[in-house]
Design a protein around this motif. Structure first.
Motif, PDB file in Angstrom:
ATOM      1  N   ASP A   1      12.053   7.929  -9.653  1.00 12.59           N
ATOM      2  CA  ASP A   1      12.647   8.265 -10.936  1.00 12.59           C
ATOM      3  C   ASP A   1      12.214   7.204 -11.941  1.00 12.59           C
ATOM      4  O   ASP A   1      11.613   6.186 -11.579  1.00 12.59           O
ATOM      5  CB  ASP A   1      14.171   8.336 -10.800  1.00 12.59           C
ATOM      6  N   GLU A   2      12.531   7.430 -13.191  1.00 17.66           N
ATOM      7  CA  GLU A   2      12.106   6.516 -14.263  1.00 17.66           C
ATOM      8  C   GLU A   2      12.621   5.091 -14.047  1.00 17.66           C
ATOM      9  O   GLU A   2      11.884   4.118 -14.225  1.00 17.66           O
ATOM     10  CB  GLU A   2      12.601   7.069 -15.603  1.00 17.66           C
ATOM     11  N   LEU A   3      13.890   4.970 -13.672  1.00 20.06           N
ATOM     12  CA  LEU A   3      14.476   3.647 -13.453  1.00 20.06           C
ATOM     13  C   LEU A   3      13.776   2.910 -12.318  1.00 20.06           C
ATOM     14  O   LEU A   3      13.351   1.765 -12.479  1.00 20.06           O
ATOM     15  CB  LEU A   3      15.977   3.764 -13.142  1.00 20.06           C
ATOM     16  N   THR A   4      13.643   3.554 -11.168  1.00 22.99           N
ATOM     17  CA  THR A   4      13.023   2.896 -10.016  1.00 22.99           C
ATOM     18  C   THR A   4      11.569   2.560 -10.302  1.00 22.99           C
ATOM     19  O   THR A   4      11.081   1.501  -9.899  1.00 22.99           O
ATOM     20  CB  THR A   4      13.142   3.773  -8.750  1.00 22.99           C
ATOM     21  N   HIS A   5      10.885   3.435 -11.016  1.00 18.32           N
ATOM     22  CA  HIS A   5       9.489   3.170 -11.390  1.00 18.32           C
ATOM     23  C   HIS A   5       9.402   1.908 -12.248  1.00 18.32           C
ATOM     24  O   HIS A   5       8.552   1.032 -11.992  1.00 18.32           O
ATOM     25  CB  HIS A   5       8.911   4.376 -12.134  1.00 18.32           C
ATOM     26  N   ALA A   6      10.282   1.787 -13.231  1.00 17.35           N
ATOM     27  CA  ALA A   6      10.281   0.602 -14.102  1.00 17.35           C
ATOM     28  C   ALA A   6      10.635  -0.653 -13.313  1.00 17.35           C
ATOM     29  O   ALA A   6      10.019  -1.715 -13.505  1.00 17.35           O
ATOM     30  CB  ALA A   6      11.272   0.800 -15.254  1.00 17.35           C
ATOM     31  N   LEU A   7      11.603  -0.541 -12.399  1.00 19.29           N
ATOM     32  CA  LEU A   7      11.991  -1.703 -11.593  1.00 19.29           C
ATOM     33  C   LEU A   7      10.877  -2.111 -10.630  1.00 19.29           C
ATOM     34  O   LEU A   7      10.662  -3.301 -10.391  1.00 19.29           O
ATOM     35  CB  LEU A   7      13.283  -1.402 -10.822  1.00 19.29           C
ATOM     36  N   ALA A   8      10.149  -1.137 -10.097  1.00 17.60           N
ATOM     37  CA  ALA A   8       9.004  -1.437  -9.220  1.00 17.60           C
ATOM     38  C   ALA A   8       7.924  -2.166 -10.001  1.00 17.60           C
ATOM     39  O   ALA A   8       7.368  -3.173  -9.534  1.00 17.60           O
ATOM     40  CB  ALA A   8       8.457  -0.141  -8.620  1.00 17.60           C
TER      41      ALA A   8
ATOM     42  N   ALA B   1       0.814  -1.216   0.000  1.00 19.65           N
ATOM     43  CA  ALA B   1       0.000   0.000   0.000  1.00 19.65           C
ATOM     44  C   ALA B   1       0.849   1.269   0.000  1.00 19.65           C
ATOM     45  O   ALA B   1       0.343   2.347  -0.327  1.00 19.65           O
ATOM     46  CB  ALA B   1      -0.933   0.000   1.214  1.00 19.65           C
ATOM     47  N   ASP B   2       2.107   1.161   0.344  1.00 18.76           N
ATOM     48  CA  ASP B   2       2.998   2.326   0.349  1.00 18.76           C
ATOM     49  C   ASP B   2       3.409   2.743  -1.059  1.00 18.76           C
ATOM     50  O   ASP B   2       3.872   3.858  -1.271  1.00 18.76           O
ATOM     51  CB  ASP B   2       4.268   2.046   1.164  1.00 18.76           C
ATOM     52  N   LEU B   3       3.284   1.840  -2.019  1.00 16.72           N
ATOM     53  CA  LEU B   3       3.703   2.105  -3.397  1.00 16.72           C
ATOM     54  C   LEU B   3       2.507   2.536  -4.236  1.00 16.72           C
ATOM     55  O   LEU B   3       1.512   1.826  -4.308  1.00 16.72           O
ATOM     56  CB  LEU B   3       4.349   0.855  -4.003  1.00 16.72           C
ATOM     57  N   ASP B   4       2.625   3.702  -4.835  1.00 10.61           N
ATOM     58  CA  ASP B   4       1.591   4.221  -5.722  1.00 10.61           C
ATOM     59  C   ASP B   4       2.240   4.420  -7.093  1.00 10.61           C
ATOM     60  O   ASP B   4       2.793   5.484  -7.382  1.00 10.61           O
ATOM     61  CB  ASP B   4       1.045   5.537  -5.168  1.00 10.61           C
ATOM     62  N   LEU B   5       2.186   3.379  -7.909  1.00  9.67           N
ATOM     63  CA  LEU B   5       2.822   3.442  -9.230  1.00  9.67           C
ATOM     64  C   LEU B   5       2.163   4.470 -10.135  1.00  9.67           C
ATOM     65  O   LEU B   5       2.852   5.133 -10.915  1.00  9.67           O
ATOM     66  CB  LEU B   5       2.785   2.073  -9.911  1.00  9.67           C
ATOM     67  N   ALA B   6       0.866   4.619 -10.030  1.00  3.95           N
ATOM     68  CA  ALA B   6       0.160   5.571 -10.896  1.00  3.95           C
ATOM     69  C   ALA B   6       0.684   6.991 -10.690  1.00  3.95           C
ATOM     70  O   ALA B   6       0.803   7.759 -11.651  1.00  3.95           O
ATOM     71  CB  ALA B   6      -1.344   5.518 -10.614  1.00  3.95           C
ATOM     72  N   ARG B   7       1.011   7.326  -9.476  1.00  4.33           N
ATOM     73  CA  ARG B   7       1.541   8.670  -9.172  1.00  4.33           C
ATOM     74  C   ARG B   7       3.065   8.695  -9.070  1.00  4.33           C
ATOM     75  O   ARG B   7       3.650   9.752  -8.855  1.00  4.33           O
ATOM     76  CB  ARG B   7       0.938   9.172  -7.867  1.00  4.33           C
ATOM     77  N   GLY B   8       3.688   7.525  -9.170  1.00  7.05           N
ATOM     78  CA  GLY B   8       5.145   7.460  -9.094  1.00  7.05           C
ATOM     79  C   GLY B   8       5.676   7.822  -7.719  1.00  7.05           C
ATOM     80  O   GLY B   8       6.691   8.504  -7.599  1.00  7.05           O
ATOM     81  N   ARG B   9       4.994   7.334  -6.686  1.00  7.78           N
ATOM     82  CA  ARG B   9       5.364   7.681  -5.310  1.00  7.78           C
ATOM     83  C   ARG B   9       5.479   6.447  -4.427  1.00  7.78           C
ATOM     84  O   ARG B   9       4.788   5.452  -4.638  1.00  7.78           O
ATOM     85  CB  ARG B   9       4.300   8.570  -4.667  1.00  7.78           C
ATOM     86  N   LEU B  10       6.322   6.583  -3.444  1.00  7.64           N
ATOM     87  CA  LEU B  10       6.477   5.557  -2.423  1.00  7.64           C
ATOM     88  C   LEU B  10       6.481   6.265  -1.074  1.00  7.64           C
ATOM     89  O   LEU B  10       7.260   7.204  -0.861  1.00  7.64           O
ATOM     90  CB  LEU B  10       7.797   4.800  -2.619  1.00  7.64           C
ATOM     91  N   THR B  11       5.615   5.837  -0.179  1.00  6.89           N
ATOM     92  CA  THR B  11       5.561   6.435   1.157  1.00  6.89           C
ATOM     93  C   THR B  11       6.428   5.612   2.087  1.00  6.89           C
ATOM     94  O   THR B  11       6.261   4.393   2.190  1.00  6.89           O
ATOM     95  CB  THR B  11       4.114   6.463   1.692  1.00  6.89           C
TER      96      THR B  11
END
Length: 173
Positions: free
Chosen positions: A67-74, A45-55
């Motif tokens: 960032d783009e790399l971490t978003h793709a890896l997530a 629930a901490d990961l919000d891929l749609a908004r590109g955020r991690l709490t």
């Protein structure tokens, strides 16, 4: 005092990580400077891929903008996680073969984290230190370091003084 990791040891690090979870975990530590414990305790629930955020839950909540790399890896990790364990109810973002079956189990173990970083020849703490030191070189603001990395004032000043030795005040004699 923290010591920077030579660039040649960091080059290609993500490519050398073996699995989608290893690559994503590596990015969380090396790019975003998350600590081992907070990385292990992240929830899906901490990961919000749609908004590109991690709490990141600390004393004060902290939002990591991916960032783009971490978003793709997530995204790759979530796809792999779902393909391997489509029915798991485990709420943690990072899971292993041992923890996926029971949502009452703790998050991934120290052993799993070590298995990710050992082949790379670097520890999560050394990578985190390198990331904080790099940020200290650019920002030179201890409050910024405290907010971004969740570190104490004394620790932030240690990084500032290491990155900018000229800022160390000297007491009059």
């Amino acid at each position: 005092m923290p010591v920077p990791i030579p660039t040649d040891r960091l080059r290609g690090l993500v490519d050398r990580a073996g699995t989608p979870m290893a690559k994503f975990t590596l990015a969380l530590v090396a790019v975003h400077g998350l600590g081992r414990r907070e990385t292990c305790h992240l929830l899906l629930a901490d990961l919000d891929l749609a908004r590109g955020r991690l709490t990141v839950r600390r004393d004060l909540r902290h939002t990591v903008y991916l960032d783009e790399l971490t978003h793709a890896l997530a995204r790759d990790w979530l796809r792999d996680r779902h393909q391997r364990w489509p029915r798991t109810a485990n709420p943690y973002l990072l899971v292993s073969q041992q923890t996926v079956a029971d949502d009452r189990l703790p998050p991934v173990s120290t052993m799993v984290m070590n298995d990710i970083f050992r082949p790379l020849g670097l520890s999560p703490s050394k990578l985190r230190q390198d990331r904080i030191l790099d940020e200290a070189r650019h920002a030179a603001d201890p409050v910024h370091l405290m907010r971004v990395f969740g570190i104490a004032a004394e620790t932030a000043m240690k990084y500032i003084y290491t990155a900018h030795p000229e800022r160390r005040s000297t007491s009059p004699r």
